[in-house]
Design a protein around this motif. Structure first.
Motif, PDB file in Angstrom:
ATOM      1  N   MET A 189       0.854  -1.169   0.000  1.00 19.09           N
ATOM      2  CA  MET A 189       0.000   0.000   0.000  1.00 19.09           C
ATOM      3  C   MET A 189       0.904   1.237   0.000  1.00 19.09           C
ATOM      4  O   MET A 189       1.845   1.313   0.778  1.00 19.09           O
ATOM      5  CB  MET A 189      -0.900  -0.013   1.231  1.00 19.09           C
ATOM      6  N   ASP A 190       0.580   2.182  -0.882  1.00 18.01           N
ATOM      7  CA  ASP A 190       1.429   3.371  -0.954  1.00 18.01           C
ATOM      8  C   ASP A 190       1.194   4.306   0.237  1.00 18.01           C
ATOM      9  O   ASP A 190       0.183   4.225   0.928  1.00 18.01           O
ATOM     10  CB  ASP A 190       1.254   4.104  -2.287  1.00 18.01           C
ATOM     11  N   THR A 191       2.136   5.177   0.467  1.00 21.52           N
ATOM     12  CA  THR A 191       2.095   6.032   1.663  1.00 21.52           C
ATOM     13  C   THR A 191       0.949   7.048   1.623  1.00 21.52           C
ATOM     14  O   THR A 191       0.395   7.378   2.668  1.00 21.52           O
ATOM     15  CB  THR A 191       3.428   6.772   1.868  1.00 21.52           C
ATOM     16  N   ASN A 192       0.587   7.540   0.444  1.00 24.69           N
ATOM     17  CA  ASN A 192      -0.528   8.493   0.351  1.00 24.69           C
ATOM     18  C   ASN A 192      -1.849   7.837   0.749  1.00 24.69           C
ATOM     19  O   ASN A 192      -2.659   8.432   1.448  1.00 24.69           O
ATOM     20  CB  ASN A 192      -0.644   9.074  -1.063  1.00 24.69           C
ATOM     21  N   LYS A 193      -2.039   6.614   0.295  1.00 23.14           N
ATOM     22  CA  LYS A 193      -3.254   5.875   0.629  1.00 23.14           C
ATOM     23  C   LYS A 193      -3.303   5.590   2.134  1.00 23.14           C
ATOM     24  O   LYS A 193      -4.339   5.765   2.782  1.00 23.14           O
ATOM     25  CB  LYS A 193      -3.293   4.576  -0.174  1.00 23.14           C
ATOM     26  N   LYS A 194      -2.175   5.177   2.691  1.00 18.49           N
ATOM     27  CA  LYS A 194      -2.102   4.884   4.111  1.00 18.49           C
ATOM     28  C   LYS A 194      -2.332   6.156   4.939  1.00 18.49           C
ATOM     29  O   LYS A 194      -3.042   6.133   5.942  1.00 18.49           O
ATOM     30  CB  LYS A 194      -0.754   4.273   4.462  1.00 18.49           C
ATOM     31  N   ARG A 195      -1.748   7.268   4.512  1.00 10.66           N
ATOM     32  CA  ARG A 195      -1.952   8.541   5.222  1.00 10.66           C
ATOM     33  C   ARG A 195      -3.420   8.959   5.166  1.00 10.66           C
ATOM     34  O   ARG A 195      -3.976   9.414   6.160  1.00 10.66           O
ATOM     35  CB  ARG A 195      -1.052   9.632   4.642  1.00 10.66           C
ATOM     36  N   PHE A 196      -4.061   8.766   4.008  1.00  8.10           N
ATOM     37  CA  PHE A 196      -5.479   9.117   3.896  1.00  8.10           C
ATOM     38  C   PHE A 196      -6.334   8.232   4.803  1.00  8.10           C
ATOM     39  O   PHE A 196      -7.253   8.722   5.457  1.00  8.10           O
ATOM     40  CB  PHE A 196      -5.950   9.028   2.443  1.00  8.10           C
ATOM     41  N   LEU A 197      -6.031   6.941   4.867  1.00  6.12           N
ATOM     42  CA  LEU A 197      -6.769   6.034   5.755  1.00  6.12           C
ATOM     43  C   LEU A 197      -6.579   6.427   7.221  1.00  6.12           C
ATOM     44  O   LEU A 197      -7.527   6.387   8.014  1.00  6.12           O
ATOM     45  CB  LEU A 197      -6.347   4.589   5.526  1.00  6.12           C
ATOM     46  N   LYS A 198      -5.382   6.834   7.593  1.00  4.76           N
ATOM     47  CA  LYS A 198      -5.144   7.313   8.956  1.00  4.76           C
ATOM     48  C   LYS A 198      -5.951   8.565   9.232  1.00  4.76           C
ATOM     49  O   LYS A 198      -6.522   8.722  10.313  1.00  4.76           O
ATOM     50  CB  LYS A 198      -3.655   7.576   9.181  1.00  4.76           C
ATOM     51  N   ASN A 199      -6.014   9.469   8.252  1.00 12.66           N
ATOM     52  CA  ASN A 199      -6.794  10.692   8.439  1.00 12.66           C
ATOM     53  C   ASN A 199      -8.293  10.397   8.541  1.00 12.66           C
ATOM     54  O   ASN A 199      -9.004  11.079   9.278  1.00 12.66           O
ATOM     55  CB  ASN A 199      -6.515  11.701   7.334  1.00 12.66           C
ATOM     56  N   ILE A 200      -8.766   9.390   7.822  1.00 14.49           N
ATOM     57  CA  ILE A 200     -10.167   8.977   7.961  1.00 14.49           C
ATOM     58  C   ILE A 200     -10.414   8.529   9.392  1.00 14.49           C
ATOM     59  O   ILE A 200     -11.382   8.954  10.029  1.00 14.49           O
ATOM     60  CB  ILE A 200     -10.531   7.827   6.987  1.00 14.49           C
ATOM     61  N   CYS A 201      -9.537   7.692   9.918  1.00 20.52           N
ATOM     62  CA  CYS A 201      -9.697   7.202  11.290  1.00 20.52           C
ATOM     63  C   CYS A 201      -9.629   8.347  12.294  1.00 20.52           C
ATOM     64  O   CYS A 201     -10.454   8.438  13.202  1.00 20.52           O
ATOM     65  CB  CYS A 201      -8.636   6.159  11.622  1.00 20.52           C
ATOM     66  N   LYS A 202      -8.652   9.226  12.135  1.00 17.18           N
ATOM     67  CA  LYS A 202      -8.522  10.367  13.043  1.00 17.18           C
ATOM     68  C   LYS A 202      -9.762  11.249  12.990  1.00 17.18           C
ATOM     69  O   LYS A 202     -10.246  11.724  14.017  1.00 17.18           O
ATOM     70  CB  LYS A 202      -7.291  11.193  12.692  1.00 17.18           C
ATOM     71  N   TYR A 203     -10.264  11.473  11.779  1.00 13.76           N
ATOM     72  CA  TYR A 203     -11.463  12.297  11.620  1.00 13.76           C
ATOM     73  C   TYR A 203     -12.655  11.651  12.333  1.00 13.76           C
ATOM     74  O   TYR A 203     -13.388  12.324  13.062  1.00 13.76           O
ATOM     75  CB  TYR A 203     -11.774  12.487  10.133  1.00 13.76           C
ATOM     76  N   CYS A 204     -12.828  10.364  12.130  1.00 17.86           N
ATOM     77  CA  CYS A 204     -13.952   9.657  12.757  1.00 17.86           C
ATOM     78  C   CYS A 204     -13.841   9.693  14.281  1.00 17.86           C
ATOM     79  O   CYS A 204     -14.820   9.993  14.969  1.00 17.86           O
ATOM     80  CB  CYS A 204     -14.006   8.208  12.279  1.00 17.86           C
ATOM     81  N   VAL A 205     -12.662   9.416  14.810  1.00 19.30           N
ATOM     82  CA  VAL A 205     -12.475   9.384  16.261  1.00 19.30           C
ATOM     83  C   VAL A 205     -12.662  10.771  16.865  1.00 19.30           C
ATOM     84  O   VAL A 205     -13.241  10.913  17.944  1.00 19.30           O
ATOM     85  CB  VAL A 205     -11.079   8.813  16.623  1.00 19.30           C
ATOM     86  N   SER A 206     -12.216  11.808  16.182  1.00 19.91           N
ATOM     87  CA  SER A 206     -12.312  13.151  16.752  1.00 19.91           C
ATOM     88  C   SER A 206     -13.701  13.771  16.606  1.00 19.91           C
ATOM     89  O   SER A 206     -14.059  14.647  17.386  1.00 19.91           O
ATOM     90  CB  SER A 206     -11.262  14.071  16.133  1.00 19.91           C
ATOM     91  N   ASN A 207     -14.503  13.312  15.648  1.00 22.49           N
ATOM     92  CA  ASN A 207     -15.798  13.948  15.404  1.00 22.49           C
ATOM     93  C   ASN A 207     -17.018  13.135  15.824  1.00 22.49           C
ATOM     94  O   ASN A 207     -18.074  13.711  16.070  1.00 22.49           O
ATOM     95  CB  ASN A 207     -15.945  14.283  13.920  1.00 22.49           C
TER      96      ASN A 207
END
Length: 159
Positions: free
Chosen positions: A1-19
Motif C-alpha cells: 500500500m502506498d504512503t498516500n493511501k495509508k496517510r489518507f486512511l489514517k486521516n479517515i480514522c482520526k477524523y472519525c475518532v475526533s468527530n
C-alpha cells in the motif's frame, strides 16, 4: 500500500475518532469507512470478527467487533471504545489502527458484513467528510473519556 493511501486512511480514522462517538459504534463506523473508500474507488471491506486484547501473558479479553480490511491491512477507527469501557487497560489500546497492529492486539476476521446489514450514508454526507479530510493535513487526537465521547456527534443520526 502506498504512503498516500495509508496517510489518507489514517486521516479517515482520526477524523472519525475526533468527530463521532466511538462508544458502541463499530458497525456504523466500519460502514462509514467502507462508504468513504468506495466513493474513492478503494476496496475496504467492512467485516465482523473478534478483537483480542492480550493484557499480560496470562490474561486476555476478546470482543465481537466490526472493522475494515483494505489491501490486507486492518483499519479500525473504533478500537478505542474498549479503552473507554475498560479503564484499567486503556494504556494498551491505541486511538485507531491502520496497518501496524500493536503486539498485544490480535484480529480474527469471521465474515464480511452483508450489504443488506451495512448502514447507508448519503453521497452528500460522504462527500462532505472526504472534502473535510482532504483539507486537514493532520488531526490532533488526545485521549478522552466516556463523557467527552458522549459530547461528539452520533453517526446514527448524521447519515
Amino acid at each position: 500500500m502506498d504512503t498516500n493511501k495509508k496517510r489518507f486512511l489514517k486521516n479517515i480514522c482520526k477524523y472519525c475518532v475526533s468527530n463521532y462517538m466511538v462508544s458502541n459504534s463499530s458497525p456504523i463506523m466500519s460502514s462509514l469507512i467502507y462508504h468513504i473508500c468506495k466513493f474513492l474507488d478503494m476496496d475496504s471491506m467492512a467485516v465482523q470478527g473478534i478483537v483480542t486484547l492480550h493484557i499480560n501473558e496470562f490474561s486476555s479479553k476478546s470482543f465481537a467487533h466490526c472493522f475494515n480490511v483494505c489491501d490486507g491491512i486492518i483499519i479500525d477507527a473504533s478500537i478505542y471504545e474498549y479503552a473507554l469501557i475498560n479503564r484499567r487497560i486503556s494504556h494498551i489500546i491505541p486511538m485507531y489502527i491502520v496497518d501496524s497492529i500493536p503486539y498485544n492486539i490480535s484480529y480474527t476476521v469471521q465474515n464480511e458484513i452483508p450489504v443488506d446489514y451495512r448502514f447507508k450514508f448519503s453521497n452528500k454526507f460522504v462527500n462532505n467528510i472526504i472534502n473535510e479530510i482532504k483539507f486537514v493535513d493532520d488531526i490532533y487526537l488526545g485521549k478522552f473519556n466516556l463523557i467527552d465521547d458522549a459530547k461528539k456527534k452520533n453517526l446514527f443520526y448524521c447519515r
